[in-house]
Design a protein around this motif. Structure first.
Motif, PDB file in Angstrom:
ATOM      1  N   SER A 232     -41.143   5.656  30.547  1.00 47.03           N
ATOM      2  CA  SER A 232     -40.500   6.893  31.002  1.00 47.03           C
ATOM      3  C   SER A 232     -40.694   7.018  32.501  1.00 47.03           C
ATOM      4  O   SER A 232     -41.480   6.290  33.107  1.00 47.03           O
ATOM      5  N   PHE A 233     -39.961   7.952  33.088  1.00 42.39           N
ATOM      6  CA  PHE A 233     -40.276   8.339  34.451  1.00 42.39           C
ATOM      7  C   PHE A 233     -41.463   9.272  34.380  1.00 42.39           C
ATOM      8  O   PHE A 233     -41.671   9.960  33.383  1.00 42.39           O
ATOM      9  N   GLY A 234     -42.269   9.296  35.431  1.00 44.59           N
ATOM     10  CA  GLY A 234     -43.440  10.160  35.479  1.00 44.59           C
ATOM     11  C   GLY A 234     -43.060  11.592  35.793  1.00 44.59           C
ATOM     12  O   GLY A 234     -41.924  12.010  35.626  1.00 44.59           O
ATOM     13  N   GLU A 235     -44.046  12.350  36.264  1.00 43.76           N
ATOM     14  CA  GLU A 235     -43.801  13.747  36.621  1.00 43.76           C
ATOM     15  C   GLU A 235     -42.757  13.845  37.729  1.00 43.76           C
ATOM     16  O   GLU A 235     -42.023  14.813  37.814  1.00 43.76           O
ATOM     17  N   THR A 236     -42.725  12.847  38.590  1.00 41.83           N
ATOM     18  CA  THR A 236     -41.696  12.766  39.621  1.00 41.83           C
ATOM     19  C   THR A 236     -40.863  11.522  39.327  1.00 41.83           C
ATOM     20  O   THR A 236     -41.324  10.598  38.662  1.00 41.83           O
ATOM     21  N   THR A 237     -39.635  11.510  39.806  1.00 47.81           N
ATOM     22  CA  THR A 237     -38.733  10.412  39.455  1.00 47.81           C
ATOM     23  C   THR A 237     -38.980   9.152  40.262  1.00 47.81           C
ATOM     24  O   THR A 237     -38.278   8.173  40.076  1.00 47.81           O
ATOM     25  N   ASP A 238     -40.006   9.157  41.114  1.00 45.75           N
ATOM     26  CA  ASP A 238     -40.297   7.930  41.844  1.00 45.75           C
ATOM     27  C   ASP A 238     -41.462   7.162  41.215  1.00 45.75           C
ATOM     28  O   ASP A 238     -41.989   6.228  41.793  1.00 45.75           O
ATOM     29  N   THR A 239     -41.865   7.562  39.993  1.00 43.68           N
ATOM     30  CA  THR A 239     -42.943   6.899  39.271  1.00 43.68           C
ATOM     31  C   THR A 239     -42.469   6.538  37.865  1.00 43.68           C
ATOM     32  O   THR A 239     -41.794   7.325  37.214  1.00 43.68           O
ATOM     33  N   ILE A 240     -42.834   5.367  37.403  1.00 43.38           N
ATOM     34  CA  ILE A 240     -42.540   4.937  36.041  1.00 43.38           C
ATOM     35  C   ILE A 240     -43.851   4.834  35.276  1.00 43.38           C
ATOM     36  O   ILE A 240     -44.845   4.314  35.797  1.00 43.38           O
ATOM     37  N   LEU A 241     -43.853   5.346  34.051  1.00 42.86           N
ATOM     38  CA  LEU A 241     -45.009   5.211  33.171  1.00 42.86           C
ATOM     39  C   LEU A 241     -44.665   4.215  32.070  1.00 42.86           C
ATOM     40  O   LEU A 241     -43.569   4.232  31.525  1.00 42.86           O
ATOM     41  N   MET A 242     -45.616   3.359  31.734  1.00 38.69           N
ATOM     42  CA  MET A 242     -45.454   2.407  30.639  1.00 38.69           C
ATOM     43  C   MET A 242     -46.662   2.598  29.721  1.00 38.69           C
ATOM     44  O   MET A 242     -47.808   2.452  30.140  1.00 38.69           O
ATOM     45  N   ARG A 243     -46.377   2.969  28.478  1.00 40.41           N
ATOM     46  CA  ARG A 243     -47.435   3.223  27.490  1.00 40.41           C
ATOM     47  C   ARG A 243     -47.461   2.055  26.523  1.00 40.41           C
ATOM     48  O   ARG A 243     -46.453   1.735  25.901  1.00 40.41           O
ATOM     49  N   ILE A 244     -48.619   1.423  26.379  1.00 43.09           N
ATOM     50  CA  ILE A 244     -48.740   0.241  25.526  1.00 43.09           C
ATOM     51  C   ILE A 244     -49.834   0.468  24.499  1.00 43.09           C
ATOM     52  O   ILE A 244     -50.974   0.790  24.843  1.00 43.09           O
ATOM     53  N   MET A 245     -49.476   0.293  23.234  1.00 45.43           N
ATOM     54  CA  MET A 245     -50.463   0.411  22.162  1.00 45.43           C
ATOM     55  C   MET A 245     -51.341  -0.831  22.148  1.00 45.43           C
ATOM     56  O   MET A 245     -50.961  -1.885  22.637  1.00 45.43           O
ATOM     57  N   ASN A 246     -52.489  -0.709  21.550  1.00 46.14           N
ATOM     58  CA  ASN A 246     -53.460  -1.796  21.581  1.00 46.14           C
ATOM     59  C   ASN A 246     -53.024  -3.031  20.791  1.00 46.14           C
ATOM     60  O   ASN A 246     -53.667  -4.065  20.862  1.00 46.14           O
ATOM     61  N   VAL A 247     -51.916  -2.974  20.047  1.00 42.12           N
ATOM     62  CA  VAL A 247     -51.482  -4.159  19.297  1.00 42.12           C
ATOM     63  C   VAL A 247     -51.071  -5.302  20.220  1.00 42.12           C
ATOM     64  O   VAL A 247     -51.123  -6.463  19.841  1.00 42.12           O
ATOM     65  N   ARG A 248     -50.661  -5.010  21.441  1.00 41.20           N
ATOM     66  CA  ARG A 248     -50.323  -6.061  22.412  1.00 41.20           C
ATOM     67  C   ARG A 248     -51.557  -6.531  23.181  1.00 41.20           C
ATOM     68  O   ARG A 248     -51.470  -7.467  23.952  1.00 41.20           O
ATOM     69  N   ASN A 249     -52.665  -5.827  22.996  1.00 39.94           N
ATOM     70  CA  ASN A 249     -53.913  -6.150  23.677  1.00 39.94           C
ATOM     71  C   ASN A 249     -53.752  -6.157  25.197  1.00 39.94           C
ATOM     72  O   ASN A 249     -54.278  -7.010  25.887  1.00 39.94           O
ATOM     73  N   VAL A 250     -52.986  -5.183  25.702  1.00 36.55           N
ATOM     74  CA  VAL A 250     -52.798  -5.006  27.147  1.00 36.55           C
ATOM     75  C   VAL A 250     -53.541  -3.733  27.524  1.00 36.55           C
ATOM     76  O   VAL A 250     -53.062  -2.635  27.277  1.00 36.55           O
ATOM     77  N   LYS A 251     -54.729  -3.898  28.114  1.00 36.54           N
ATOM     78  CA  LYS A 251     -55.564  -2.735  28.411  1.00 36.54           C
ATOM     79  C   LYS A 251     -55.949  -2.623  29.875  1.00 36.54           C
ATOM     80  O   LYS A 251     -56.613  -1.682  30.260  1.00 36.54           O
ATOM     81  N   ASP A 252     -55.541  -3.608  30.693  1.00 36.75           N
ATOM     82  CA  ASP A 252     -55.850  -3.518  32.118  1.00 36.75           C
ATOM     83  C   ASP A 252     -54.637  -3.988  32.922  1.00 36.75           C
ATOM     84  O   ASP A 252     -53.715  -4.610  32.384  1.00 36.75           O
ATOM     85  N   VAL A 253     -54.646  -3.675  34.198  1.00 38.38           N
ATOM     86  CA  VAL A 253     -53.508  -3.939  35.073  1.00 38.38           C
ATOM     87  C   VAL A 253     -53.183  -5.432  35.153  1.00 38.38           C
ATOM     88  O   VAL A 253     -52.012  -5.828  35.082  1.00 38.38           O
ATOM     89  N   ASP A 254     -54.204  -6.269  35.289  1.00 41.22           N
ATOM     90  CA  ASP A 254     -53.950  -7.711  35.404  1.00 41.22           C
ATOM     91  C   ASP A 254     -53.272  -8.270  34.147  1.00 41.22           C
ATOM     92  O   ASP A 254     -52.365  -9.097  34.238  1.00 41.22           O
ATOM     93  N   THR A 255     -53.681  -7.797  32.974  1.00 47.48           N
ATOM     94  CA  THR A 255     -53.067  -8.261  31.728  1.00 47.48           C
ATOM     95  C   THR A 255     -51.619  -7.783  31.641  1.00 47.48           C
ATOM     96  O   THR A 255     -50.739  -8.524  31.199  1.00 47.48           O
ATOM     97  N   LEU A 256     -51.361  -6.552  32.076  1.00 46.33           N
ATOM     98  CA  LEU A 256     -49.980  -6.050  32.093  1.00 46.33           C
ATOM     99  C   LEU A 256     -49.115  -6.890  33.024  1.00 46.33           C
ATOM    100  O   LEU A 256     -48.015  -7.307  32.654  1.00 46.33           O
TER     101      LEU A 256
END
Length: 166
Positions: free
Chosen positions: A99-123
């Protein structure tokens, strides 16, 4: 009964009847009218952890990055790898989402633990791998205003020379 090759920098997209890219003629000038924005993620974005408490959940990790241009809040959108949410619905969804964040110049990406992506480097590695494998994460969204890009002079002449069929 001939064909005219029309070069496209990327395909024409459609999110709904109101948000459809098209080839059109505006005031005698042919071009592409884009009503759908496209963001392709390749892992080089400035991702960081999103830590607002309203979003905290033991089963998911939220990341944020700069969008880099002013885009509208999502009214309608699509993504190749994630569900599309509004800022508020992102707080309670149970699936991987974007989604876009609180402002439209930010994107949020929500990942459930099934992908095992829990830190920035893994993303970043996940996004780069998808991109390198030819299956990049693509985010399509509605543009507030259409963007018209005219074709070059040679293509203008070709298109203007065509007689409409009955």
């Amino acid at each position: 009964t001939g064909k005219i090759e029309i070069p496209l920098d990327y395909p024409l997209y459609r999110l709904s009847a109101g948000y459809t890219d098209k080839i059109t003629c505006v005031d005698g000038v042919w071009g592409i009218e884009r009503n759908v924005g496209l963001k392709i993620f390749d892992g080089s974005e400035d991702w960081s952890l999103y830590t607002k408490t309203a979003f905290k959940n033991d089963n998911t990790t939220i990341f944020q990055c700069s969008f880099g241009e002013n885009a509208p809040r999502i009214i309608n959108g699509a993504c190749t790898h994630f569900d599309v949410h509004t800022f508020d619905s992102q707080k309670t969804n149970r699936y991987d989402g974007i989604s876009f964040g609180e402002t439209t110049d930010t994107i949020l990406m929500r990942i459930m633990n099934v992908r095992n992506v829990k830190d920035v480097d893994t993303l970043k590695t996940y996004l780069k791998t998808q991109y390198d494998n030819g299956t990049p994460v693509k985010f399509f969204y509605c543009l507030d205003e259409p963007v018209f890009t005219p074709f070059d002079d040679e293509l203008q002449k070709e298109l203007n020379s065509v007689k409409p069929s009955e």
